[in-house]
Design a protein around this motif. Structure first.
Motif, mmCIF file in Angstrom:
data_model
loop_
_atom_site.group_PDB
_atom_site.id
_atom_site.type_symbol
_atom_site.label_atom_id
_atom_site.label_comp_id
_atom_site.label_asym_id
_atom_site.label_seq_id
_atom_site.Cartn_x
_atom_site.Cartn_y
_atom_site.Cartn_z
ATOM 1 N N CYS A 118 45.676 10.530 32.362
ATOM 2 C CA CYS A 118 45.738 9.089 32.615
ATOM 3 C C CYS A 118 46.073 8.368 31.304
ATOM 4 O O CYS A 118 45.361 8.521 30.308
ATOM 5 N N THR A 119 47.135 7.583 31.315
ATOM 6 C CA THR A 119 47.566 6.895 30.095
ATOM 7 C C THR A 119 46.839 5.566 29.932
ATOM 8 O O THR A 119 46.270 5.030 30.884
ATOM 9 N N GLU A 120 46.902 5.025 28.717
ATOM 10 C CA GLU A 120 46.290 3.717 28.457
ATOM 11 C C GLU A 120 46.882 2.656 29.373
ATOM 12 O O GLU A 120 46.165 1.792 29.881
ATOM 13 N N GLU A 121 48.183 2.724 29.588
ATOM 14 C CA GLU A 121 48.855 1.736 30.443
ATOM 15 C C GLU A 121 48.384 1.859 31.891
ATOM 16 O O GLU A 121 48.160 0.848 32.575
#
Length: 317
Positions: free
Chosen positions: A294-297
């Motif tokens: 899961c990315t920060e964005e």
């Protein structure tokens, strides 16, 4: 970056990429969270640089996840018979380890300890076989239904004694909490394998049996979604009846039978997760528990969608 003051974030997301605890915590703080859940893989070595941050008020610990800190012993890992062991020595050791987690939670100012209380023992991982069949042949296939019936026969026969042992073990732990005058609550977590304890009804049974002790449901939303899809219980409906007994939530979404994804974002489903917004809003402790990809964005997008939906829900009441 939005300040996410009312929410917490689990170190599950980034623990594997860090060798120094303060760097792991700083990365979570950079997402806009101030509250952190220390998960069961946090080692004493990582704590060496996390504890000064706690003492200085740079981070608030919402909860710790039993067994805490990490111990390398499969008898007491996250998928274990734990508080329901038939062996009295092992059960006593499980109680001692939970008390250790409670002491750490108290030391860090946390209000909750997340507990995987136990499971019905099988001599093989029947859950993995069932999930493979679910994906490859479907829930309505003859092979899935046959193996599911086999699993449920064993589960129904053996679960009651394990539920009782878990309740007895928790009673000992709660006596310790009362004796020490600790402001700590225990959350027994809904689990990700069909033979594990508790279901929502088993959790309710344990809580009712403990009669006012500081034991509550730790509602893992993604796990509940998975168990409903496999056929174990009616997740979305049952949690509505039990939401007043929820101490904390693990916020993540299951896509197919794979959990710990960002709600709304990875499923590209804008509706299904709505069933859990009321429970999230009312839970005293709200923890994002996400997998490393899961990315920060994606985390930011998921958080915005979810909190906007909660705000709209409350405005319409």
């Amino acid at each position: 970056m939005i300040n996410k003051q009312a929410y917490s974030f689990s170190t599950m997301w980034n623990l594997r990429k860090h060798t120094r605890g303060h760097e792991m915590i700083e990365e979570i703080l950079s997402l806009g969270f101030h509250n952190v859940e220390l998960n069961y893989n946090v080692t004493t070595e990582l704590l060496e640089t996390i504890e000064p941050m706690i003492e200085k008020g740079q981070v608030n610990i919402s909860s710790v996840h039993n067994v805490f800190p990490f111990i390398d012993d499969k008898d007491y890992d996250t998928d274990s018979v734990m508080l329901g062991f038939d062996d009295l020595d092992k059960r006593q050791r499980s109680v001692e380890l939970l008390i250790q987690s409670i002491d750490y939670a108290h030391r860090y100012g946390a209000k909750g300890v997340v507990v995987h209380p136990g499971e019905v023992p099988f001599d093989h991982n029947i859950d993995a076989k069932l999930k493979k069949l679910w994906v490859e042949e479907g829930k309505d296939s003859r092979a899935y239904r046959g193996l599911w019936a086999e699993m449920m026969e064993t589960r129904d026969r053996l679960a009651p004694i394990h539920v009782q042992r878990i309740q007895d073990s928790l009673e000992i732990v709660c006596d310790y909490i009362a004796r020490k005058g600790l402001d700590i609550k225990i959350g027994i977590e809904t689990r990700s394998r069909c033979y594990q304890i508790p279901t929502l009804q088993e959790a309710d049974q344990i809580i009712t049996g403990l009669n006012g002790a500081p034991v509550y449901i730790w509602y893992d939303i993604g796990h509940g979604m998975m168990m409903e899809r496999m056929g174990l219980y009616d997740n979305a409906a049952e949690i509505q009846q039990l939401k007043d007994k929820v101490l904390g939530v693990h916020i993540h979404e299951t896509v197919g039978l794979v959990d710990h994804w960002c709600p709304y974002v990875h499923s590209e489903d804008n509706e299904t997760f709505d069933a859990f917004l009321e429970v999230i809003d009312s839970a005293p402790i709200k923890v994002y528990e996400l997998r490393a990809p899961c990315t920060e964005e994606q985390i930011e997008q998921s958080y915005r969608i979810m909190t906007d939906k909660i705000a709209a829900m409350k405005k319409s009441v």
